[in-house]
Enzyme design. Sequence first.
Site, short mmCIF file in Angstrom:
data_model
loop_
_atom_site.label_atom_id
_atom_site.label_comp_id
_atom_site.label_asym_id
_atom_site.label_seq_id
_atom_site.Cartn_x
_atom_site.Cartn_y
_atom_site.Cartn_z
N HIS A 190 0.84 -1.21 0.00
CA HIS A 190 0.00 0.00 0.00
C HIS A 190 0.87 1.26 0.00
O HIS A 190 0.55 2.24 -0.69
CB HIS A 190 -0.94 0.01 1.20
CG HIS A 190 -1.93 -1.11 1.19
ND1 HIS A 190 -2.81 -1.32 2.24
CD2 HIS A 190 -2.19 -2.08 0.27
CE1 HIS A 190 -3.56 -2.39 1.95
NE2 HIS A 190 -3.19 -2.86 0.77
N HIS A 236 -9.13 -2.42 -5.42
CA HIS A 236 -8.04 -2.72 -4.49
C HIS A 236 -7.02 -3.66 -5.13
O HIS A 236 -5.82 -3.57 -4.86
CB HIS A 236 -8.56 -3.33 -3.19
CG HIS A 236 -7.49 -3.43 -2.15
ND1 HIS A 236 -7.11 -2.37 -1.36
CD2 HIS A 236 -6.65 -4.45 -1.83
CE1 HIS A 236 -6.12 -2.73 -0.57
NE2 HIS A 236 -5.82 -3.99 -0.83
N ASP A 238 -2.92 -3.14 -5.42
CA ASP A 238 -1.86 -4.12 -5.12
C ASP A 238 -0.93 -4.33 -6.31
O ASP A 238 0.28 -4.48 -6.14
CB ASP A 238 -2.49 -5.45 -4.71
CG ASP A 238 -3.03 -5.45 -3.29
OD1 ASP A 238 -2.68 -4.53 -2.53
OD2 ASP A 238 -3.81 -6.36 -2.94
N HIS A 257 -0.50 -11.35 -5.16
CA HIS A 257 0.87 -10.89 -4.91
C HIS A 257 1.91 -11.80 -5.58
O HIS A 257 2.93 -11.32 -6.08
CB HIS A 257 1.14 -10.82 -3.41
CG HIS A 257 0.34 -9.77 -2.72
ND1 HIS A 257 0.45 -8.43 -3.04
CD2 HIS A 257 -0.59 -9.84 -1.73
CE1 HIS A 257 -0.36 -7.73 -2.27
NE2 HIS A 257 -1.01 -8.57 -1.48
N HIS A 273 39.53 -28.00 -17.23
CA HIS A 273 38.09 -27.66 -17.27
C HIS A 273 37.70 -27.19 -18.65
O HIS A 273 37.58 -25.98 -18.89
CB HIS A 273 37.81 -26.56 -16.25
CG HIS A 273 36.37 -26.43 -15.87
ND1 HIS A 273 35.46 -25.68 -16.56
CD2 HIS A 273 35.68 -26.97 -14.84
CE1 HIS A 273 34.28 -25.72 -15.97
NE2 HIS A 273 34.39 -26.50 -14.93
#
Length: 440
Positions: free
Chosen positions: A82, A239, A243, A266, A345
């Site tokens: 918020h 709302h 978010d 979320h 390697h």
Amino acid sequence: MPSTPEFQQTVGKVAGFTGTALHTGEKVTLRLHPAPVDHGIKFKRKDLQDEPTIDAKIENLKTVERATTIGEGSVRVHTVEHVLAALSAMGVDNAIVEMDANEPPIGDGSGQPYVDLIKKAGVTAQEEPRKFFDVREPMHVEAKTGALLVLLPDDKFRISCTQAGPNNKFTQFLSIEVTPAAFEREIAPARTFVYYEDVEPLMDKNLIKGGSLENAIVVRGEAILSKEPLRFSDEFVRHKILDVIGDLALVGRRIRGHVVAVKPGHSANAEMARALAREQTRRSAMSAPRAIPIGDSGLDTGEVMKILPHRYPFLMVDRVIGFEGENKITAIKSITINEPFFQGHFPGHPVMPGVMQVEAMAQVASILLFKLTKTSSRVGYFMSADQVKFRKPVFPGDTIFIHAELTRARGNRMAKTKCYCVVNDAVVSEGELMFTFLDK
């Protein structure tokens, strides 16, 4: 795209208010402080020793269960969405959010208290252009929960959202361009809502001590329980948009694009923020200078060796090709078949070990930290490596461009850097490295 640059903004003065934290039910005071350009949004825990700060960036996201929690090390700040939504939508790019607890005041469960606080503090323009993420092609994320987020090109920031509850109850839709005026009028007043069956176990465990009908709408079956009537007939979807704005603010850049969200949450919001951050890293790597400059803009091998104690075969920096301000550096390392690690390697298929790429990033970061400490009597020691990823192999004949950016410094004691290696305009490895400074 706009032809004139938009400039960064911060709050005009310190302003704060005191309220109740959702989960602990304790009183918490939150204050907004002005911050310089390119500072971003940082949360400061005034109640802890040394008053640590946490960058509001997706790299610091810790959990997304019913709220967004960020953290660094053992320090956490819960339920930041918020605050971030209000700061982002009201045009604040740089600010310190100071708190004397681990969670902001819940207020009435909406973004309105934070809009009021920002208006109380005022918003001041700064002398540096804003940083944007311009959506160039469609992007999407889809969660197991059924949430779907699609991001489309647009020259504005727009969100079109569809919200639906269990069994598609309370299905609502809204499409809106996110501007300060529209956010204050249409989105900020929308309160958080919960389904009784989801919060009943938390109530039984006494985990939401600050929760009440004064700061949330509770849906139980067909009934809507609220201290006051709904502020909008479609308050739930509004709302959800709040978010989305707050979670995507963790990208750290303003988005120019159209978010199409279906049943967002979320977790899905965070996945989209991560995707944007990865794409921005890729773009930054591709736009970095590739020509090796001549002159004083960098450091040659001799100058590098005056700073670093490393020597052959462990010196992993050929030269520094440039600095960007005090916080960024770019260096190069040319990989030849004569590198000693290629003997083992891997014989017949030589590939540069990932650990050597991490060492190269650490050495370049150490040069940057040398500028920070401004003394040759102290040296940065490598403490930890987080979020290390190896994306493509590095072969003999490749030239690695090594980028390091200082993301956090605590005096002359500790520093954190974000690093990545680039070959042929592609990120081959990356990581977040932590250092401490000790006397030589």
